[in-house]
Design an enzyme around this catalytic site. Structure first.
Site, PDB file in Angstrom:
ATOM      1  N   ASP A  46      28.884  65.282  57.646  1.00  0.00           N
ATOM      2  CA  ASP A  46      29.344  66.646  57.390  1.00  0.00           C
ATOM      3  C   ASP A  46      29.520  67.381  58.701  1.00  0.00           C
ATOM      4  O   ASP A  46      28.627  67.396  59.552  1.00  0.00           O
ATOM      5  CB  ASP A  46      28.336  67.403  56.520  1.00  0.00           C
ATOM      6  CG  ASP A  46      28.802  68.818  56.222  1.00  0.00           C
ATOM      7  OD1 ASP A  46      29.526  69.010  55.229  1.00  0.00           O
ATOM      8  OD2 ASP A  46      28.454  69.732  56.999  1.00  0.00           O
ATOM      9  N   TYR A  51      32.279  73.969  64.664  1.00  0.00           N
ATOM     10  CA  TYR A  51      31.105  73.456  65.387  1.00  0.00           C
ATOM     11  C   TYR A  51      31.543  72.904  66.740  1.00  0.00           C
ATOM     12  O   TYR A  51      32.420  72.060  66.801  1.00  0.00           O
ATOM     13  CB  TYR A  51      30.420  72.339  64.603  1.00  0.00           C
ATOM     14  CG  TYR A  51      29.893  72.690  63.235  1.00  0.00           C
ATOM     15  CD1 TYR A  51      29.705  74.008  62.817  1.00  0.00           C
ATOM     16  CD2 TYR A  51      29.573  71.688  62.332  1.00  0.00           C
ATOM     17  CE1 TYR A  51      29.233  74.303  61.542  1.00  0.00           C
ATOM     18  CE2 TYR A  51      29.088  71.976  61.067  1.00  0.00           C
ATOM     19  CZ  TYR A  51      28.922  73.282  60.671  1.00  0.00           C
ATOM     20  OH  TYR A  51      28.448  73.567  59.408  1.00  0.00           O
ATOM     21  N   ASN A 152      29.788  78.364  50.549  1.00  0.00           N
ATOM     22  CA  ASN A 152      29.429  79.794  50.637  1.00  0.00           C
ATOM     23  C   ASN A 152      30.271  80.665  49.715  1.00  0.00           C
ATOM     24  O   ASN A 152      30.513  81.839  50.023  1.00  0.00           O
ATOM     25  CB  ASN A 152      29.552  80.288  52.085  1.00  0.00           C
ATOM     26  CG  ASN A 152      28.652  79.548  53.030  1.00  0.00           C
ATOM     27  OD1 ASN A 152      27.436  79.589  52.898  1.00  0.00           O
ATOM     28  ND2 ASN A 152      29.241  78.831  53.994  1.00  0.00           N
ATOM     29  N   LEU A 209      16.497  71.646  55.166  1.00  0.00           N
ATOM     30  CA  LEU A 209      15.143  71.678  55.728  1.00  0.00           C
ATOM     31  C   LEU A 209      14.811  73.042  56.337  1.00  0.00           C
ATOM     32  O   LEU A 209      13.893  73.176  57.149  1.00  0.00           O
ATOM     33  CB  LEU A 209      14.979  70.572  56.775  1.00  0.00           C
ATOM     34  CG  LEU A 209      15.037  69.150  56.197  1.00  0.00           C
ATOM     35  CD1 LEU A 209      15.031  68.109  57.309  1.00  0.00           C
ATOM     36  CD2 LEU A 209      13.882  68.907  55.222  1.00  0.00           C
ATOM     37  N   ALA A 210      15.582  74.068  55.946  1.00  0.00           N
ATOM     38  CA  ALA A 210      15.292  75.451  56.356  1.00  0.00           C
ATOM     39  C   ALA A 210      15.132  75.565  57.868  1.00  0.00           C
ATOM     40  O   ALA A 210      14.127  76.058  58.377  1.00  0.00           O
ATOM     41  CB  ALA A 210      14.061  75.988  55.634  1.00  0.00           C
ATOM     42  N   GLY A 212      14.402  73.481  59.986  1.00  0.00           N
ATOM     43  CA  GLY A 212      13.262  72.743  60.509  1.00  0.00           C
ATOM     44  C   GLY A 212      11.925  73.171  59.950  1.00  0.00           C
ATOM     45  O   GLY A 212      10.927  72.466  60.126  1.00  0.00           O
ATOM     46  N   LEU A 214      10.886  73.105  56.906  1.00  0.00           N
ATOM     47  CA  LEU A 214      10.417  72.166  55.889  1.00  0.00           C
ATOM     48  C   LEU A 214      10.160  70.769  56.436  1.00  0.00           C
ATOM     49  O   LEU A 214      10.008  69.820  55.673  1.00  0.00           O
ATOM     50  CB  LEU A 214      11.405  72.130  54.716  1.00  0.00           C
ATOM     51  CG  LEU A 214      11.468  73.429  53.898  1.00  0.00           C
ATOM     52  CD1 LEU A 214      12.602  73.400  52.898  1.00  0.00           C
ATOM     53  CD2 LEU A 214      10.134  73.680  53.189  1.00  0.00           C
ATOM     54  N   THR A 215      10.081  70.641  57.753  1.00  0.00           N
ATOM     55  CA  THR A 215       9.582  69.407  58.356  1.00  0.00           C
ATOM     56  C   THR A 215       8.079  69.481  58.563  1.00  0.00           C
ATOM     57  O   THR A 215       7.448  68.480  58.896  1.00  0.00           O
ATOM     58  CB  THR A 215      10.246  69.134  59.722  1.00  0.00           C
ATOM     59  OG1 THR A 215       9.839  70.164  60.645  1.00  0.00           O
ATOM     60  CG2 THR A 215      11.762  69.115  59.613  1.00  0.00           C
ATOM     61  N   LYS A 217       6.765  71.389  60.898  1.00  0.00           N
ATOM     62  CA  LYS A 217       6.529  71.647  62.324  1.00  0.00           C
ATOM     63  C   LYS A 217       5.816  72.974  62.549  1.00  0.00           C
ATOM     64  O   LYS A 217       5.074  73.137  63.518  1.00  0.00           O
ATOM     65  CB  LYS A 217       7.872  71.632  63.057  1.00  0.00           C
ATOM     66  CG  LYS A 217       7.775  71.861  64.562  1.00  0.00           C
ATOM     67  CD  LYS A 217       9.146  71.785  65.206  1.00  0.00           C
ATOM     68  CE  LYS A 217       9.070  72.049  66.706  1.00  0.00           C
ATOM     69  NZ  LYS A 217      10.409  71.987  67.346  1.00  0.00           N
TER      70      LYS A 217
END
Length: 317
Positions: A46, A51, A152, A209-210, A212, A214-215, A217
């Site tokens: 993706d 980007y 979106n 993973l929001a 990061g 939801l990792t 960390k």
């Protein structure tokens, strides 16, 4: 493998996000991540034409260019590439002419004959929706795009797009890309999933993973002091409620020998209409957790436990 809506695309149930390519992962690091992802069974990429235009010195299209160079170098079989239009500095908006020019530019950067899945990145209400829908439909008719998707968009605008597509006799969208994860549930579950179920669409969620969080960390409410590019996005979730979600993910993950990140992705995959969450990796070391998250199957009780612990978390933009 999982099917993308009513399309003929069958993909690994996790999409590798290309937003970091040309940003926090340079060309060599990006190639290494792509190699590891495909070697582990991944086949769904993706990206977007914009980007990573926000990086000083970049002009947009860097991620597509890196992916295109990797495709030309490796020549992998059956890799599905999704990209998006509306935010590139040179191709802003969704006028019919712009959609066509942006698609042609993306095709050139990617070095492919057709874009497998082409998203309208953000709604452009300054352009009649019929014009945008017709432009996407023409790209499919002309063989430049395999399938249409939206990102979106509100449920109302998705429903409107489908109605116009049917009236014009052009391709309907097959997928929706919303912001959706364990700490950002409400709007998607209340509005987007019902319209996806109504029209046979699937969800390919971003920020899975929001940023990061939801990792696992960030394990204290003191996370706001982090200074990395992604940490600032994750810090807002490091509340007492957010940390209870992390604790539950850790407990459930331990039952499976899985990480917090993999368990979070498995929860997302278990939600109605979700086909393949998007998650990015800037290093090879981060890839195994993503691959594991695509294969981990949680029990119904484990899914319900995570539903409960995250139920009252306010949705964040």
């Amino acid at each position: 493998m999982t099917r993308i809506g009513t399309s003929d695309l069958n993909v690994f149930p996790l999409s590798l996000g290309g937003n970091v390519f040309g940003w926090t992962a340079d060309r060599d690091a990006s190639f290494a991540v792509l190699d590891a992802f495909v070697a582990g069974g991944g086949d769904f990429l993706d990206t977007a034409d914009s980007y990573s235009s926000w990086v000083p010195g970049n002009s947009g299209g860097e991620s597509e260019t890196i992916i295109g160079e990797w495709l030309a170098s490796r020549r992998p079989s059956d890799v599905v590439v999704a990209t998006k239009v509306s935010q590139h500095p040179d191709f802003r908006g969704l006028s019919g002419a712009n959609v066509r020019k942006a698609a042609e530019a993306s095709l050139a950067r990617l070095g492919v004959d057709a874009i497998d899945l082409y998203y309208a990145h953000f709604d452009d209400e300054s352009v009649p929706l019929e014009e945008t829908v017709a432009a996407f439909g023409q790209l499919v008719t002309d063989g430049l795009v395999g399938h249409v998707a939206v990102s979106n968009y509100t449920a109302e605008r998705i429903r409107e797009w489908v109605g116009i597509a049917d009236r014009l006799g052009v391709a309907r969208p097959v997928a929706v890309q919303p912001h959706y994860n364990l700490v950002h549930r409400n709007v998607v579950e209340e509005t987007i999933i019902p319209v996806a179920q109504e029209f046979g669409l699937v969800l390919v969620p971003y920020y899975s993973l929001a940023s990061g969080f939801l990792t696992g960390k960030y394990r204290s409410t003191d996370a706001a002091g982090q200074e990395s590019p992604r940490a600032q996005g994750a810090a807002k979730y490091a509340t007492d409620a957010g940390l209870r979600i992390i604790d539950a993910l850790e407990e459930i993950g331990q039952n499976h020998g899985a990480s917090i990140a993999a368990t979070s992705l498995a929860w997302l995959r278990a939600q109605p209409t979700v086909a393949a969450p998007i998650a990015s990796a800037r290093t090879v070391e981060q890839v195994p957790d993503l691959l594991a998250g695509a294969r981990l199957e949680l029990t119904a009780d484990e899914v319900e436990q995570l539903n409960r612990v995250s139920e009252w978390t306010p949705a964040q933009a």
